[in-house]
Design an enzyme around this catalytic site. Structure first.
Site, PDB file in Angstrom:
ATOM      1  N   SER B 217       0.863  -1.185   0.000  1.00  0.00           N
ATOM      2  CA  SER B 217       0.000   0.000   0.000  1.00  0.00           C
ATOM      3  C   SER B 217       0.901   1.237   0.000  1.00  0.00           C
ATOM      4  CB  SER B 217      -0.955  -0.017   1.196  1.00  0.00           C
ATOM      5  OG  SER B 217      -0.269  -0.159   2.409  1.00  0.00           O
ATOM      6  N   GLY B 219      -0.127   4.366   0.310  1.00  0.00           N
ATOM      7  CA  GLY B 219      -0.877   5.516   0.830  1.00  0.00           C
ATOM      8  C   GLY B 219      -1.810   6.061  -0.231  1.00  0.00           C
ATOM      9  N   GLY B 222      -2.193   4.578  -3.899  1.00  0.00           N
ATOM     10  CA  GLY B 222      -2.839   3.324  -4.249  1.00  0.00           C
ATOM     11  C   GLY B 222      -2.020   2.102  -3.895  1.00  0.00           C
ATOM     12  N   ASP B 249      -6.590  -1.827   6.509  1.00  0.00           N
ATOM     13  CA  ASP B 249      -7.426  -2.978   6.863  1.00  0.00           C
ATOM     14  C   ASP B 249      -8.522  -3.173   5.819  1.00  0.00           C
ATOM     15  OD1 ASP B 249      -5.847  -3.116   9.154  1.00  0.00           O
ATOM     16  OD2 ASP B 249      -7.222  -1.860  10.307  1.00  0.00           O
TER      17      ASP B 249
END
Lengths: 309, 309
Positions: B217, B219, B222, B249
């Site tokens: 990830s 941030g 994407g 999550d």
């Protein structure tokens, strides 16, 4: 037994962090929990002084269960808390490891329903006949009428039980009018009640408003008492450094224990001042240092005079 | 059902205050509580997507009872938490009303005994046969061995159940060596695992270390995926403003649901990216905005290529 009333009980949680910095994330290195609220603190000190104490007020939810579990392990304290649906509030004290400074976060109290307030009043009336004195302590949670303490003072007086009131604002103003035997405001609470910032004038004024005796806590400068028997000032030997949390509650415990032991006012004030200073000196917030207490008992200076008989 | 494992469950508490100022006292205007820990958050999103989810991990003390009471009211989530003696930790997010900024206080996790860890492993093995996939999420509480996830990955693989690992540090390093089907590190976790700050190189390196597929990830930029079937990058239409709590999550929930539905990788990444951005956009931390999610599904851009067969 002595009955202490804590309508806004709390689960007092202390966190140790390296240094609190807003808008960052912190690992808490140590968590401690204990039952709180002013009347609960008063009860713990009274029990440590060897008195039998019963604690009443409200308890609810998971936090209330923890408060009760912890109370059960305090020798000399009997739990007579009344159950409510909403959860007992938490307070969180975040202590910086570096500076020792504390940041306080206080949850709002639980909402008490009219039926729960009625149930409490019944429980209170049932407890009074076996009480030698009553202390009504702290703030009112939402749902409890602002005149609550005035009513509880009147009930105690009707039963012939000496009653001490330690609260602030409008509940104090109304409570004083119901003629409690003793109030223990700090200087801010006293000024708010009387409009006077001169503690000597303000303590006299508070008596005129209905308090049988007024013992004002002047922080590090000790206590100032205006009573039917005379006026006194009790001063600790030197300003004590430490955490003032619970110092006022320890003073209340000292005054109450002196009252039921029928001590003369100077001795009551000596005890209350020494307990208060020994609480500031203790490493754990709200506990008092037994050694410091015994040493301070011989060092408190009381000046003043008894009234002409 | 999908099984999510949260060894370090939490009671997540959010306080609203006017403005947090260190070493002063604050009235909390609003208190919210919800069950937390990464695997619990993943379960809540999976349930909202219509999947049956079972939550396991540890629960203890008064805080654990609150976590379980709250979990019981989440439709589609089954509680299979294993009891321990120590209390489940709390996390406190203090949100400033003025700025919206958050100050986080995280209690240490409860200490888990060797007997409790054994009991968990038995419960986990008993749950696996009915699971379509497993997610192992978050930090390890004290007392759980650092190789815990490696063992749980091996047990799932022996049972033929696809397993996703979302943790950090040494537990991630050891867990990857046990060959999980999928890991979802953020850029910091990926750099710590591989020593490389170049996400493209690092995702490939993490596969060489044992991960079947790596979805990093990035941030607001994407997701970046390195898999046996090819490499892709999924980008949300525009940087989404809001609270990033729980965005990772939600991405895990998107990837897991895509896995058990056997979606092609570009579709899994589109779903995970849209869920993640819709979580940032939601007013409540950790929840996703259903409307934003459905809109974002059509706007995520996936670039990359499948491997030659």
């Amino acid at each position: 037994m002595i009955l202490t009333v804590t309508l806004n009980t709390a689960l007092d949680i202390t966190y140790r962090v390296r240094s609190l910095r807003p808008h960052t994330s912190h690992r808490v290195s140590e968590v401690t929990e204990r039952p709180g609220g002013k009347g609960v603190n008063v009860a713990r000190v009274l029990a440590a002084l060897g008195h039998e104490v019963t604690v009443t007020g409200f308890t609810g939810g998971a936090t209330g269960r923890v408060v009760q579990e912890r109370l059960a392990s305090v020798p000399g304290v009997v739990d007579a808390l009344v159950p409510i649906t909403c959860a007992t509030r938490r307070t969180i004290a975040v202590v910086d490891d570096r500076s020792g400074d504390t940041t306080q976060l206080n949850e709002p109290g639980p909402t008490v329903t009219p039926a729960e307030w009625s149930a409490f009043q019944e429980a209170y009336e049932a407890l009074l006949p076996t009480a030698s004195a009553v202390a009504l302590c702290g703030s009112l949670p939402p749902g409890v009428p602002v005149g609550a303490y005035a009513g509880l003072v009147r009930t105690a007086r009707s039963a012939g039980i000496p009653v001490l009131l330690d609260t602030s604002g409008e509940p104090l103003r109304r409570g004083v009018a119901a003629r409690p035997d003793l109030i223990k405001p700090n200087t801010d609470e006293l000024a708010e009640l009387t409009g006077s910032h001169d503690p000597v004038r303000a303590t006299q004024d508070a008596r005129r408003r209905g308090a049988g005796a007024v013992v004002a806590s002047l922080g590090r400068e000790g206590l100032l008492a205006a009573t039917r028997d005379g006026r006194w000032r009790a001063t600790p030997p030197a300003p004590v450094h430490g955490n003032p949390t619970g110092a006022g509650d320890s003073a209340v415990a000292g005054l109450l224990s002196g009252l039921i032991e029928h001590l003369p006012w100077p001795d009551r004030l000596t005890r209350a001042t020494a307990l208060s200073a020994a609480t500031v000196a203790a490493p754990v917030a709200g506990e008092f240092d037994q050694g410091a207490y015994e040493e301070l008992l011989g060092q408190v200076v009381v000046s003043g005079e008894a009234s002409a008989a």
